[in-house]
Design an enzyme around this catalytic site. Structure first.
Site, short mmCIF file in Angstrom:
data_model
loop_
_atom_site.label_atom_id
_atom_site.label_comp_id
_atom_site.label_asym_id
_atom_site.label_seq_id
_atom_site.Cartn_x
_atom_site.Cartn_y
_atom_site.Cartn_z
N LEU A 219 0.83 -1.20 0.00
CA LEU A 219 0.00 0.00 0.00
C LEU A 219 0.87 1.26 0.00
O LEU A 219 0.76 2.11 -0.88
CB LEU A 219 -0.92 -0.02 1.23
CG LEU A 219 -1.84 1.19 1.41
CD1 LEU A 219 -2.86 1.28 0.26
CD2 LEU A 219 -2.58 1.12 2.75
N PRO B 173 6.63 5.80 -1.63
CA PRO B 173 7.65 6.71 -1.09
C PRO B 173 7.04 8.07 -0.72
O PRO B 173 7.43 8.66 0.29
CB PRO B 173 8.64 6.84 -2.25
CG PRO B 173 8.50 5.56 -3.01
CD PRO B 173 7.06 5.17 -2.88
N GLY C 188 2.47 7.53 3.08
CA GLY C 188 2.11 6.38 3.89
C GLY C 188 0.78 6.66 4.57
O GLY C 188 -0.21 5.98 4.33
N THR D 29 7.03 -5.03 3.81
CA THR D 29 7.47 -6.19 4.59
C THR D 29 7.41 -7.43 3.69
O THR D 29 6.44 -7.59 2.94
CB THR D 29 6.54 -6.38 5.80
OG1 THR D 29 6.59 -5.20 6.59
CG2 THR D 29 6.94 -7.57 6.65
N ARG E 65 19.41 -9.10 40.71
CA ARG E 65 20.45 -8.09 40.83
C ARG E 65 20.40 -7.43 42.20
O ARG E 65 19.34 -6.97 42.62
CB ARG E 65 20.21 -7.03 39.74
CG ARG E 65 21.14 -5.85 39.81
CD ARG E 65 22.52 -6.21 39.31
NE ARG E 65 23.33 -5.03 39.10
CZ ARG E 65 24.61 -5.09 38.76
NH1 ARG E 65 25.19 -6.26 38.57
NH2 ARG E 65 25.31 -4.00 38.59
N GLN F 102 15.82 0.63 31.46
CA GLN F 102 16.17 1.34 32.69
C GLN F 102 16.38 0.37 33.86
O GLN F 102 17.31 0.51 34.64
CB GLN F 102 15.05 2.33 33.03
CG GLN F 102 15.45 3.37 34.06
CD GLN F 102 16.49 4.34 33.51
OE1 GLN F 102 16.67 4.47 32.30
NE2 GLN F 102 17.22 5.00 34.40
N GLU G 63 1.07 0.10 9.96
CA GLU G 63 -0.39 -0.09 9.85
C GLU G 63 -1.16 1.08 10.45
O GLU G 63 -2.13 0.93 11.18
CB GLU G 63 -0.79 -1.44 10.49
CG GLU G 63 -0.03 -2.56 9.79
CD GLU G 63 -0.74 -3.90 9.77
OE1 GLU G 63 -1.95 -3.96 10.04
OE2 GLU G 63 -0.06 -4.89 9.43
N THR H 175 0.14 5.12 11.60
CA THR H 175 0.91 5.64 12.73
C THR H 175 -0.05 5.91 13.89
O THR H 175 -1.27 5.99 13.69
CB THR H 175 1.62 6.97 12.37
OG1 THR H 175 0.61 7.96 12.14
CG2 THR H 175 2.50 6.82 11.14
C1 LIG Z 1 9.43 -1.82 9.21
C2 LIG Z 1 8.28 -1.29 8.40
C3 LIG Z 1 7.46 -2.18 7.72
C4 LIG Z 1 6.42 -1.71 6.95
N1 LIG Z 1 5.65 -2.61 6.25
C5 LIG Z 1 4.72 -2.14 5.38
C6 LIG Z 1 4.02 -3.04 4.51
O1 LIG Z 1 4.22 -4.25 4.56
N2 LIG Z 1 3.13 -2.55 3.63
C7 LIG Z 1 2.89 -1.21 3.54
O2 LIG Z 1 2.06 -0.83 2.72
N3 LIG Z 1 3.53 -0.33 4.34
C8 LIG Z 1 4.45 -0.76 5.25
N4 LIG Z 1 5.13 0.13 6.05
C9 LIG Z 1 4.87 1.55 5.89
C10 LIG Z 1 4.14 2.19 7.05
O3 LIG Z 1 2.80 1.74 7.08
C11 LIG Z 1 4.26 3.69 6.88
O4 LIG Z 1 5.59 4.02 7.17
C12 LIG Z 1 3.33 4.46 7.77
O5 LIG Z 1 2.02 4.30 7.34
C13 LIG Z 1 3.67 5.94 7.80
O6 LIG Z 1 3.84 6.46 6.52
P1 LIG Z 1 5.12 7.35 6.17
O7 LIG Z 1 6.30 6.58 6.58
O8 LIG Z 1 5.00 7.77 4.78
O9 LIG Z 1 5.02 8.59 7.14
P2 LIG Z 1 4.14 9.92 6.88
O10 LIG Z 1 2.80 9.54 6.47
O11 LIG Z 1 4.91 10.84 6.02
O12 LIG Z 1 4.08 10.48 8.35
C14 LIG Z 1 5.14 11.25 8.96
C15 LIG Z 1 4.66 11.74 10.31
O13 LIG Z 1 3.54 12.62 10.13
C16 LIG Z 1 2.44 12.19 10.91
N5 LIG Z 1 1.20 12.49 10.24
C17 LIG Z 1 0.86 12.23 8.93
N6 LIG Z 1 -0.38 12.61 8.69
C18 LIG Z 1 -0.86 13.14 9.84
C19 LIG Z 1 -2.10 13.72 10.23
N7 LIG Z 1 -3.13 13.82 9.38
N8 LIG Z 1 -2.24 14.12 11.52
C20 LIG Z 1 -1.22 14.02 12.39
N9 LIG Z 1 -0.03 13.47 12.08
C21 LIG Z 1 0.15 13.06 10.81
C22 LIG Z 1 2.67 10.70 11.05
O14 LIG Z 1 1.98 10.20 12.17
C23 LIG Z 1 4.16 10.62 11.21
O15 LIG Z 1 4.48 10.90 12.54
C24 LIG Z 1 6.16 -0.31 6.86
C25 LIG Z 1 6.99 0.57 7.56
C26 LIG Z 1 8.04 0.10 8.32
C27 LIG Z 1 8.91 1.10 9.02
#
Ligand SMILES: Cc1cc2nc3c(=O)[nH]c(=O)nc-3n(C[C@H](O)[C@H](O)[C@H](O)COP(=O)(O)OP(=O)(O)OC[C@H]3O[C@@H](n4cnc5c(N)ncnc54)[C@H](O)[C@@H]3O)c2cc1C
Lengths: 382, 259
Positions: free
Chosen positions: A127, A130, A133, A160, A269, A337, A364, A366
């Site tokens: 889903l 770059p 998310g 993943t 400990r 800790q 899944e 944030t």
């Molecule tokens: C180890 C790992 C495995 C993963 N596996 C998968 C997978 O199998 N399939 C898949 O599809 N994805 C996967 N992901 C992706 C993951 O779901 C996304 O990283 C996540 O959804 C966040 O998207 P982003 O990284 O683009 O961050 P962004 O969406 O850019 O978010 C950046 C920050 O902004 C905050 N933010 C964004 N929008 C808002 C809002 N409206 N209000 C408040 N805060 C906001 C977020 O909470 C976050 O703190 C994986 C990620 C990791 C690290």
């Protein structure tokens, strides 16, 4: 682990016992080595699959085990207690099967699902991209209909099981902008043009590959469209509602592992002539850890029971994911800790738990997105 | 081919185990499990079944009521049915009398091959296959690390201290196995569910035509009269290295026959 479980049936007890037995014998002895080497435990997942643990919550008619979510999640917890990557792998596989299991036609379910649930195959869920998310509805990977096939182009991020999965649930744009133009495709892992990239160097979960996948003119048969054309976003969100509960269960198991380790350490400990657990400052810290884990477990199982009863559960699932993963982060931080300097070195697993907990607050949806889901419901007066 | 696998419920060897006041194994209060090597015997049987070389696998156990848990566990690995010999008079039997009960039970069953563990994790007598072979008048091939079946011909690689021997016999025969033979499968969920519905026949001594006073404590050919807990581990021997440490170490290892 000394968790008293109330399980709904004798069958469920047997399922959880089996998971615990395999987790003790196959996961616990391998986790440190595989994490250190960054090797994916494919064979361990086959063992789980052969035992019937890769299709737990899906109907027996489709080749699953027909277990309630409540039971499935406690299996995940037992696995996560020993090795969170393996629990997460089961959770992601379950997520990847969700579109076919819930939105597939009879023919698609007959053709694909028994194989997917039999335990030999492993799934991935594509889903995130770059550029997006959290705002998944803005995804730009395209699937253009050409005769009886779709031509797929684009890049998925943070996937993943990239490169090790046998199939992917892919979400791509088939229509106009926004949520209404997204479709779901069931794509074989070896499709020509499906190009997993170099795995990311991560903070934790090192035995699980996470990578971008480039789709370069990948041709997907039109009969692999799952659900309606342009109806994929709803499937993606429903999958995540259920998937979130899996992440919550992983968080509970991980936090319990950290707590148990910290308690054992604190009982042995000694400083100032007595076990450090006898110092109230530390004993109370452990008490709070234990209490929040118990609460996280119950909230997670409450959401699962709502789902099992066919009631709306997505708010409860968001609350469970939020609370359980924040709990895991706090508990694993506090476990470091409790061990003091020994908590910071890799001779003990707690520093790994700490690194592993962090990702659960991100995947899944944030935890900000979970709060958004919950707040929206509140705003609607639901 | 029809296979009977002998299975025994024993106290979990990973936990603390006790003897009762009469020096028999305390089974009532113990956490009981299937004797570990028995799983290798079941695996050997199921591997033959999977390869189409066995068409029926029966589990046979002698034990108290709660041995039925072990029977279910064994059945969840795939065997078709089970026979449970249960009679209060059997309590306190020695290995020899147990072999008489097992032989009588086998007499009620059809078998081409009897598979069992080389020894159990509680008594560790290690003589059951031999005794059954004698009582049944069939070949006993013990300590197998490999078993192949070619029609009625059984070939066994028997593990010895310095290698192995190859033994052959024709069916029917008794074969006891070591854990080096295979890795036992985990039961599957489907296997666990199915195990609940598999037939378990319970037989008493009278069903087997055995008199109560020939078995149990009454008929036992040996009796434990005294038992002492293993002494706590001693501190060990410390070698202080004053330039000769290596020699002292080597001498110690040689004296203990490690090298
Ligand atoms: C180890 C790992 C495995 C993963 N596996 C998968 C997978 O199998 N399939 C898949 O599809 N994805 C996967 N992901 C992706 C993951 O779901 C996304 O990283 C996540 O959804 C966040 O998207 P982003 O990284 O683009 O961050 P962004 O969406 O850019 O978010 C950046 C920050 O902004 C905050 N933010 C964004 N929008 C808002 C809002 N409206 N209000 C408040 N805060 C906001 C977020 O909470 C976050 O703190 C994986 C990620 C990791 C690290």
């Amino acid at each position: 682990m000394t968790v008293q479980r109330i399980l709904p049936s004798e069958e469920a007890e047997a399922v959880v016992d089996l998971a615990r037995q395999i987790a003790d014998a196959e996961l616990a002895p391998r986790v440190a080595d595989f994490e250190a080497r960054g090797e994916f435990p494919r064979e361990v997942l086959r063992t789980l699959g052969r035992a019937g643990l890769l299709g737990l919550p899906y109907p027996e008619a489709d080749g699953g085990a027909g277990q309630p979510y409540e039971v499935y999640l406690q299996v995940l917890e037992e696995l996560a207690y020993r090795w969170v990557v393996v629990a997460e792998a089961v959770s992601v596989h379950t997520l990847a099967c969700f579109p076919l299991a819930t939105a597939g036609t009879d023919r698609q379910r007959d053709t694909y699902l028994p194989q997917l649930l039999a335990g030999d195959l492993l799934g991935g869920y594509c889903l995130t991209e770059p550029a997006g998310g959290s705002d998944a509805a803005s995804l730009s990977t395209s699937a253009v209909r050409e005769g009886d096939r779709f031509r797929v182009n684009g890049t998925k991020a943070f996937i993943t099981h990239a490169g090790v999965a046998d199939f992917y649930a892919l979400f791509a744009r088939t229509g106009g902008p926004g949520a209404g133009g997204v479709s779901c495709l069931h794509v074989p892992g070896d499709a020509p043009g499906l190009l997993p990239q170099r795995p990311e160097d991560k903070m934790g979960l090192n035995s699980s590959p996470t990578a971008q996948i480039v789709f370069d003119d990948v041709m997907v048969d039109a009969d692999r469209l799952v659900g309606e054309l342009d109806g994929g976003f709803r499937i993606a969100m429903a999958a995540l509602d259920a998937g979130r509960l899996g992440i919550a269960a992983c968080a509970v198991g991980l936090a319990q592992a950290a707590l148990d380790h910290a308690v054992e350490y604190a009982r042995q400990r000694e400083q100032f002539g007595r076990p450090i657990i006898d110092f109230q400052g530390l004993g109370f810290l452990l008490a709070d850890m234990a209490t929040s884990i118990a609460a996280a477990r119950e909230l997670t199982l409450y959401a699962a029971r709502l789902k099992d009863a066919g009631r709306p559960f997505s708010t409860a699932a968001a609350q469970a994911k939020l609370f359980a993963t924040d709990t895991a982060m706090r508990v694993t931080t506090d476990a470091v800790q409790v061990l003091g300097g020994y908590g910071y070195v890799s001779d003990y697993p707690v520093e790994r738990y700490f690194r592993e907990a962090k990702v659960l607050q991100i995947v899944e949806g944030t935890n900000q997105i979970q709060r958004l889901v919950i707040a929206r419901r509140l705003a609607k007066g639901e | 081919m029809k296979i009977v696998v002998l299975v025994k419920q024993v106290p979990d060897s990973g936990l603390e185990r006790h003897l009762s006041s009469d020096f028999t194994v305390d089974r009532a209060s113990a956490s009981n499990v299937i004797s570990e090597l028995d799983e290798n015997a079941i695996e050997a049987a199921m591997a033959l079944a999977d390869a189409g070389q066995a068409d029926e696998v029966t589990v046979l156990t002698v034990g108290p009521d709660h041995a039925v848990e072990t029977i279910r566990k064994a059945l969840s690995m795939g065997p078709d049915k089970a026979v449970h010999v249960q009679d209060d008079a059997i309590a306190g039997s020695c290995a020899v009398t147990t072999s008489a009960v097992l032989a009588a039970a086998l007499g009620t069953l059809e078998y081409d091959l009897v598979l069992c563990a080389t020894e159990s994790t509680d008594g560790a007598v290690g003589g059951m296959a031999q005794m059954l072979g004698a009582r049944l008048g069939v070949a006993a091939m013990t300590g197998a690390r490999k078993l192949t079946v070619d029609g009625q011909k059984l070939t066994v690689e028997r593990q010895t201290e310095d290698g192995h021997e190859t033994l052959t016999a024709s069916t029917p025969a008794v074969v006891s196995v070591w854990d080096s033979m295979n890795t036992p499968r985990y039961p599957s969920l489907k296997g666990i569910m199915a195990a609940k519905r598999k037939p378990v026949t319970t037989l008493s001594l009278s069903d087997l035509g055995l008199a109560p006073d020939t078995v149990g404590a009454a008929g036992a050919t040996s009796k434990v009269v005294q038992a002492e807990p293993r002494p706590p581990r001693s501190a060990g021997q410390r070698i202080t290295d004053e330039g000769e440490g290596g020699v002292a170490l080597a001498e110690y290892l040689a004296s203990q026959k490690f090298v």
